[in-house]
Design a protein around this motif. Structure first.
Motif, PDB file in Angstrom:
ATOM      1  N   LYS A 161      24.538  43.919  50.667  1.00 44.36           N
ATOM      2  CA  LYS A 161      24.259  45.230  51.271  1.00 44.36           C
ATOM      3  C   LYS A 161      24.135  45.072  52.786  1.00 44.36           C
ATOM      4  O   LYS A 161      23.440  44.179  53.265  1.00 44.36           O
ATOM      5  N   GLY A 162      24.850  45.902  53.527  1.00 43.03           N
ATOM      6  CA  GLY A 162      24.806  45.812  54.981  1.00 43.03           C
ATOM      7  C   GLY A 162      25.914  44.947  55.557  1.00 43.03           C
ATOM      8  O   GLY A 162      26.067  44.868  56.769  1.00 43.03           O
ATOM      9  N   THR A 163      26.702  44.305  54.681  1.00 43.33           N
ATOM     10  CA  THR A 163      27.817  43.475  55.139  1.00 43.33           C
ATOM     11  C   THR A 163      29.101  43.913  54.438  1.00 43.33           C
ATOM     12  O   THR A 163      29.155  43.943  53.211  1.00 43.33           O
ATOM     13  N   PRO A 164      30.129  44.271  55.213  1.00 42.50           N
ATOM     14  CA  PRO A 164      31.407  44.558  54.549  1.00 42.50           C
ATOM     15  C   PRO A 164      31.990  43.261  53.973  1.00 42.50           C
ATOM     16  O   PRO A 164      31.702  42.178  54.494  1.00 42.50           O
ATOM     17  N   PHE A 165      32.758  43.389  52.910  1.00 46.28           N
ATOM     18  CA  PHE A 165      33.338  42.169  52.331  1.00 46.28           C
ATOM     19  C   PHE A 165      34.730  42.398  51.747  1.00 46.28           C
ATOM     20  O   PHE A 165      35.118  43.516  51.427  1.00 46.28           O
ATOM     21  N   ALA A 166      35.472  41.304  51.650  1.00 42.52           N
ATOM     22  CA  ALA A 166      36.815  41.303  51.070  1.00 42.52           C
ATOM     23  C   ALA A 166      36.764  40.455  49.801  1.00 42.52           C
ATOM     24  O   ALA A 166      36.189  39.372  49.805  1.00 42.52           O
ATOM     25  N   VAL A 167      37.328  40.985  48.693  1.00 42.45           N
ATOM     26  CA  VAL A 167      37.270  40.293  47.403  1.00 42.45           C
ATOM     27  C   VAL A 167      38.674  39.982  46.905  1.00 42.45           C
ATOM     28  O   VAL A 167      39.539  40.854  46.887  1.00 42.45           O
ATOM     29  N   PHE A 168      38.865  38.734  46.481  1.00 43.41           N
ATOM     30  CA  PHE A 168      40.150  38.349  45.909  1.00 43.41           C
ATOM     31  C   PHE A 168      39.905  37.674  44.561  1.00 43.41           C
ATOM     32  O   PHE A 168      39.045  36.811  44.447  1.00 43.41           O
ATOM     33  N   PHE A 169      40.641  38.114  43.523  1.00 43.86           N
ATOM     34  CA  PHE A 169      40.533  37.494  42.207  1.00 43.86           C
ATOM     35  C   PHE A 169      41.663  36.487  42.047  1.00 43.86           C
ATOM     36  O   PHE A 169      42.839  36.822  42.222  1.00 43.86           O
ATOM     37  N   TRP A 172      43.892  40.830  34.659  1.00 50.87           N
ATOM     38  CA  TRP A 172      44.433  39.490  34.460  1.00 50.87           C
ATOM     39  C   TRP A 172      44.677  39.214  32.996  1.00 50.87           C
ATOM     40  O   TRP A 172      44.115  39.854  32.120  1.00 50.87           O
ATOM     41  N   GLN A 173      45.565  38.279  32.734  1.00 54.80           N
ATOM     42  CA  GLN A 173      46.040  38.004  31.384  1.00 54.80           C
ATOM     43  C   GLN A 173      46.451  36.533  31.314  1.00 54.80           C
ATOM     44  O   GLN A 173      47.229  36.069  32.140  1.00 54.80           O
ATOM     45  N   ILE A 226      47.652  32.195  34.550  1.00 53.24           N
ATOM     46  CA  ILE A 226      47.054  33.526  34.448  1.00 53.24           C
ATOM     47  C   ILE A 226      47.782  34.509  35.366  1.00 53.24           C
ATOM     48  O   ILE A 226      47.884  34.289  36.573  1.00 53.24           O
ATOM     49  N   ASP A 227      48.294  35.587  34.766  1.00 53.77           N
ATOM     50  CA  ASP A 227      48.817  36.711  35.556  1.00 53.77           C
ATOM     51  C   ASP A 227      47.598  37.440  36.096  1.00 53.77           C
ATOM     52  O   ASP A 227      46.641  37.648  35.352  1.00 53.77           O
ATOM     53  N   HIS A 228      47.623  37.845  37.339  1.00 52.06           N
ATOM     54  CA  HIS A 228      46.438  38.542  37.852  1.00 52.06           C
ATOM     55  C   HIS A 228      46.745  39.433  39.042  1.00 52.06           C
ATOM     56  O   HIS A 228      47.762  39.243  39.717  1.00 52.06           O
ATOM     57  N   THR A 229      45.854  40.381  39.298  1.00 54.64           N
ATOM     58  CA  THR A 229      45.966  41.252  40.467  1.00 54.64           C
ATOM     59  C   THR A 229      45.940  40.381  41.718  1.00 54.64           C
ATOM     60  O   THR A 229      45.037  39.572  41.900  1.00 54.64           O
ATOM     61  N   MET A 247      50.401  39.805  39.939  1.00 50.28           N
ATOM     62  CA  MET A 247      51.310  38.665  39.993  1.00 50.28           C
ATOM     63  C   MET A 247      51.553  38.190  38.563  1.00 50.28           C
ATOM     64  O   MET A 247      50.611  37.940  37.821  1.00 50.28           O
ATOM     65  N   THR A 248      52.819  38.087  38.172  1.00 49.40           N
ATOM     66  CA  THR A 248      53.138  37.558  36.850  1.00 49.40           C
ATOM     67  C   THR A 248      53.994  36.312  36.989  1.00 49.40           C
ATOM     68  O   THR A 248      54.800  36.204  37.914  1.00 49.40           O
TER      69      THR A 248
END
Lengths: 220, 201
Positions: free
Chosen positions: A80-88, A167-168, A179-182, B112-113
């Motif tokens: 909270k109070g800090t912007p953030f970037a998230v990567f899966f 993801w899959q 793993i396929d993923h976003t 991504m696949t």
């Protein structure tokens, strides 16, 4: 808006059928009305009236508690109070993950001191193989400000659903898997609200501009 | 003062066929020809090409891997100068315990696949297959060691018809593009490049 237009088209459509059997001028008026309604529907479709929904109404993000690569707990309230970037992603990933982490590292270096105003999170979608220790080793190759996160399969699945990340698992030979993923990076403001994404393959300039905007959103 | 090497050179220059090149211009011409030959040879070395049968393999490369990484990707442009299609059916890399040929893509939703190509990758007759980031790649699995920027590692590519050929992968920076290691092909994406031009790197 869209529903109302569709209903209008239907009503005028029925009137048109009745009109055809009766008066001619009315038929003309009805035809014009039908065409106008159709044009309106096309307009709605093309220009997306009602599409200016504030980003906060699209619920991406939410509470979580995960383990960092240093073995500490981190939850959304700590951010909270800090912007953030998230990567899966995951460490057994040949291209997208190392490239994204490398590009984020380069961006943080370019941002200089401003980079301390945001957090970059790398959440593993492969908690089975990505322990805090293996994440720590992997992240040695990137900017030390990037935080690796892992957790129980349930906790990871839950945060994935909150972020609408997909993801899959795809089996490979010999019991191995990938793993396929976003592959997009989610940008979250200082209140933990979703602001936008950085797509895989975006230019360094575009990425830097988005990160700068994210940092200045915190000041506003 | 007598310097033996210079003496030998003087004797050599006065012996056939060099004694026939009396003028400065003639000798300059020979030197120019020698340099041109050397240049041409170094070009093919820098171009980093390999050949097997009708198959030409242009600049295999990879990227530096993060610490502890268990996977890496290999990229290359494969041209088929023959009149029948061939297939890249398998590959190896000395850094990997196991190697597969994969197709990778990022869809409209940003997902991504990645899929192994069970039947390998077709190299059309008179055409080419480009293995590059965001697309087809050679997938190195069970890495035995990391790939470091600036080094090369050995591997082999096996084609259904043309057979096997030993290659070397040049390792670029982590987010790098091909050709930054002095192997020419500055951007490596020029489809018109026949592999013998533009090696200004």
């Amino acid at each position: 808006m869209v529903i109302r237009t569709v209903m209008m088209t239907r009503t005028t459509g029925t009137t048109a059928m009745t009109a055809r059997t009766t008066v001619r001028p009315l038929q003309l008026v009805v035809s014009v009305a039908v065409i106008a309604a159709a044009l309106l529907a096309v307009g709605v479709f093309l220009f997306g009236w009602g599409r200016n929904v504030p980003a906060s109404l699209v619920t991406i993000g939410g509470p979580f508690t995960l383990t960092t690569h240093a073995g500490e707990k981190l939850s959304d309230t700590d951010l909270k109070g800090t912007p953030f970037a998230v990567f899966f992603g995951f460490t057994h990933c040949p291209e997208v993950c190392p490239t994204t982490l490398w590009e984020m590292s380069e961006s943080l270096t370019t941002l200089g001191d401003d980079a301390d105003k945001l957090k970059v999170l790398f959440i593993s979608v492969d908690p089975k193989r990505d322990t805090p220790e293996s994440l720590a080793l992997y992240l040695q190759s990137f900017d030390p400000r990037i935080l690796g996160l892992t957790g129980s399969e349930e906790a990871i699945r839950a945060i994935g659903q909150q972020y609408r990340a997909y993801w899959q698992t795809v089996p490979l030979e010999g019991g191995d898997y990938t793993i396929d993923h976003t592959a997009s990076v989610f940008l979250m403001d200082d209140a933990g609200e979703f602001i936008g994404t950085i797509s895989y393959g975006e230019t360094m300039e575009a990425r830097l501009e988005k990160l700068r905007r994210l940092i200045s959103a915190e000041a506003a | 003062m007598r310097i033996p090497v210079l003496d030998a050179a003087r004797v050599a220059l006065n012996t056939y066929p060099f004694n026939r090149l009396r003028s400065f211009e003639e000798r300059l011409g020979v030197i120019a020809l020698a340099l041109a030959l050397l240049f041409a040879m170094s070009q093919s070395l820098l171009a980093h090409d390999f050949k097997v049968g009708d198959i030409e393999i242009d600049h295999p490369w990879s990227r530096a891997t993060p610490a502890g990484a268990k996977v890496a990707a290999g990229y290359v442009v494969i041209r088929n100068h023959g009149s029948v299609a061939d297939r890249l059916v398998s590959a190896t890399g000395e850094i990997a315990g196991r190697t597969e040929i994969h197709e990778m893509a990022v869809d409209a939703k940003g997902v991504m696949t990645m899929r192994p190509l069970a039947d390998g990758l077709e190299i059309p007759a008179g055409g080419q297959a480009e293995l590059k980031p965001g697309s087809f790649h050679i997938m190195f699995l069970d890495l035995q060691r990391s790939a470091k920027e600036g080094e090369t590692f050995r591997g082999a590519l096996t084609f259904e018809k043309a057979g096997s050929v030993e290659v070397e992968y040049a390792v670029e920076a982590m987010g790098g593009e091909p050709g930054h290691n002095g192997h020419g092909h500055q951007n490596g994406h020029d489809d018109e490049d026949d592999g013998h031009n533009g090696h200004d790197g």
